[in-house]
Scaffold this motif. Structure first.
Motif, PDB file in Angstrom:
ATOM      1  N   LEU A 113      13.276  17.956  -8.294  1.00  0.00           N
ATOM      2  CA  LEU A 113      12.005  17.938  -7.838  1.00  0.00           C
ATOM      3  C   LEU A 113      12.070  18.341  -6.287  1.00  0.00           C
ATOM      4  N   LEU A 114      13.038  18.024  -5.793  1.00  0.00           N
ATOM      5  CA  LEU A 114      13.116  17.774  -4.165  1.00  0.00           C
ATOM      6  C   LEU A 114      12.759  19.124  -3.346  1.00  0.00           C
ATOM      7  N   GLN A 115      12.764  20.277  -3.829  1.00  0.00           N
ATOM      8  CA  GLN A 115      12.305  21.385  -2.948  1.00  0.00           C
ATOM      9  C   GLN A 115      10.921  21.894  -3.430  1.00  0.00           C
ATOM     10  N   MET A 116      10.337  21.029  -4.048  1.00  0.00           N
ATOM     11  CA  MET A 116       8.757  21.308  -4.532  1.00  0.00           C
ATOM     12  C   MET A 116       7.999  20.421  -3.380  1.00  0.00           C
ATOM     13  N   SER A 117       6.795  21.031  -3.376  1.00  0.00           N
ATOM     14  CA  SER A 117       5.725  20.071  -2.564  1.00  0.00           C
ATOM     15  C   SER A 117       5.278  19.025  -3.209  1.00  0.00           C
TER      16      SER A 117
ATOM     17  N   LEU B 109      14.122  10.037 -14.756  1.00  0.00           N
ATOM     18  CA  LEU B 109      14.136  10.678 -13.668  1.00  0.00           C
ATOM     19  C   LEU B 109      14.984  10.304 -12.495  1.00  0.00           C
ATOM     20  N   ALA B 110      15.453  11.319 -11.741  1.00  0.00           N
ATOM     21  CA  ALA B 110      16.206  10.615 -10.583  1.00  0.00           C
ATOM     22  C   ALA B 110      15.726  11.525  -9.231  1.00  0.00           C
ATOM     23  N   THR B 111      15.582  10.651  -8.146  1.00  0.00           N
ATOM     24  CA  THR B 111      15.285  11.394  -6.943  1.00  0.00           C
ATOM     25  C   THR B 111      16.055  10.699  -5.757  1.00  0.00           C
TER      26      THR B 111
ATOM     27  N   GLU C 260       8.452  14.924   4.110  1.00  0.00           N
ATOM     28  CA  GLU C 260       7.619  16.171   3.732  1.00  0.00           C
ATOM     29  C   GLU C 260       8.118  17.360   4.551  1.00  0.00           C
ATOM     30  N   GLY C 261       8.668  18.299   3.705  1.00  0.00           N
ATOM     31  CA  GLY C 261       8.883  19.625   4.230  1.00  0.00           C
ATOM     32  C   GLY C 261      10.124  19.723   5.463  1.00  0.00           C
ATOM     33  N   VAL C 262      11.013  18.617   5.296  1.00  0.00           N
ATOM     34  CA  VAL C 262      12.071  18.255   6.285  1.00  0.00           C
ATOM     35  C   VAL C 262      13.047  19.357   6.090  1.00  0.00           C
ATOM     36  N   GLN C 263      13.565  20.225   7.280  1.00  0.00           N
ATOM     37  CA  GLN C 263      14.672  21.145   7.265  1.00  0.00           C
ATOM     38  C   GLN C 263      16.006  20.403   7.302  1.00  0.00           C
ATOM     39  N   ALA C 264      16.768  20.495   6.425  1.00  0.00           N
ATOM     40  CA  ALA C 264      18.202  19.886   6.400  1.00  0.00           C
ATOM     41  C   ALA C 264      19.219  20.913   5.926  1.00  0.00           C
ATOM     42  N   LEU C 265      20.350  20.126   5.830  1.00  0.00           N
ATOM     43  CA  LEU C 265      21.530  21.041   5.271  1.00  0.00           C
ATOM     44  C   LEU C 265      22.055  20.146   4.159  1.00  0.00           C
TER      45      LEU C 265
ATOM     46  N   VAL D  85      13.271  19.749   2.247  1.00  0.00           N
ATOM     47  CA  VAL D  85      13.265  18.651   1.402  1.00  0.00           C
ATOM     48  C   VAL D  85      11.941  18.064   1.611  1.00  0.00           C
ATOM     49  N   THR D  86      11.356  17.779   0.282  1.00  0.00           N
ATOM     50  CA  THR D  86      10.147  16.765   0.277  1.00  0.00           C
ATOM     51  C   THR D  86      10.464  15.767  -0.821  1.00  0.00           C
ATOM     52  N   SER D  87      10.009  14.489  -0.376  1.00  0.00           N
ATOM     53  CA  SER D  87      10.455  13.490  -1.379  1.00  0.00           C
ATOM     54  C   SER D  87       9.422  12.212  -1.127  1.00  0.00           C
ATOM     55  N   PHE D  88       9.384  11.580  -1.958  1.00  0.00           N
ATOM     56  CA  PHE D  88       8.689  10.157  -1.662  1.00  0.00           C
ATOM     57  C   PHE D  88       9.583   8.704  -1.502  1.00  0.00           C
TER      58      PHE D  88
END
Length: 213
Positions: free
Chosen positions: A116-120, A143-145, A151-156, A164-167
């Motif tokens: 899910l990590l590349q979804m809003s 589920l794993a996250t 939210e909307g963080v640019q990363a490598l 990447v977006t997460s909770f």
């Protein structure tokens, strides 16, 4: 990404990673423990959706090897091709989880490990709700996250640029509960993928059940 590349961002990343992703995460004990949790509770010959199947290993391979009927879905053509070649006992389909038709109560269990990590945030909530409905009443969801409040963080990620977006852990658990799932168990871990560009990652595994009717 090239201007004429219309693949989903996740597809671009995982097409590039291929088998490197499988090798990097092969030693995740928390993932193996999650699969054991499912295997201990699934009736023989259960139908399982592997949402974000990757190369098919370890999830689809483990579940199909135990005699369950597994449908693996992934947005990456490279991953689907690898999975179909490596895990012949399972079925794999190229599809975006945000658009995949999922009839209600069509699986005995659903698992979605880090898919899910590349979804809003809105897309993640909608997908989790759809996955919850796709499992039969009383069925299981794993589920794993990566539980970070970003939210909307640019990363490598393993050398690949990602957004990447997460909770946070609490917010993700709330999202899952609102989707109609009861969290039966959770596992927190810190895992460093076996890749020279990897860094330690917090991992959260939630083991859930859809309420019986």
């Amino acid at each position: 990404m090239a201007e004429d590349d219309h693949r989903a961002p996740a597809a671009v990343v995982f097409d590039a990673l291929g088998l490197d992703y499988e090798k990097a995460f092969a030693a995740s004990e928390a993932h193996q423990a999650s699969l054991r949790w499912l295997l201990e509770r699934l009736a023989p010959g259960s139908s399982v959706l592997d949402a974000g199947a990757g190369t098919g290993r370890p999830t689809a391979e483990t579940l199909s090897g135990a005699g369950h009927r597994v449908l693996g879905v992934d947005v990456s053509p490279v991953m689907v091709e690898l999975a179909a070649r490596q895990v012949r006992a399972a079925e794999f389909r190229l599809a975006d989880l945000r658009e995949l038709p999922l009839p209600d109560a069509s699986f005995d269990a659903v698992c979605a490990y880090f898919s899910l990590l590349q979804m809003s945030r809105a897309e993640q909530a909608a997908v989790v709700a759809r996955l919850a409905r796709a499992v039969r009443p009383g069925g299981l969801v794993a589920l794993a996250t990566v539980p970070l409040d970003v939210e909307g963080v640019q990363a490598l990620f393993m050398g690949q640029p990602v957004e990447v977006t997460s909770f946070s852990a609490g917010a993700f658990t709330d999202l899952v509960t609102r989707a109609g799932l009861t969290v039966l168990a959770e596992d927190d871990a810190v895992f460093t993928p076996a890749h020279p560009d990897a860094v330690p990652e917090p991992h959260l595994f939630l083991h859930c059940r859809r309420a019986p009717e």
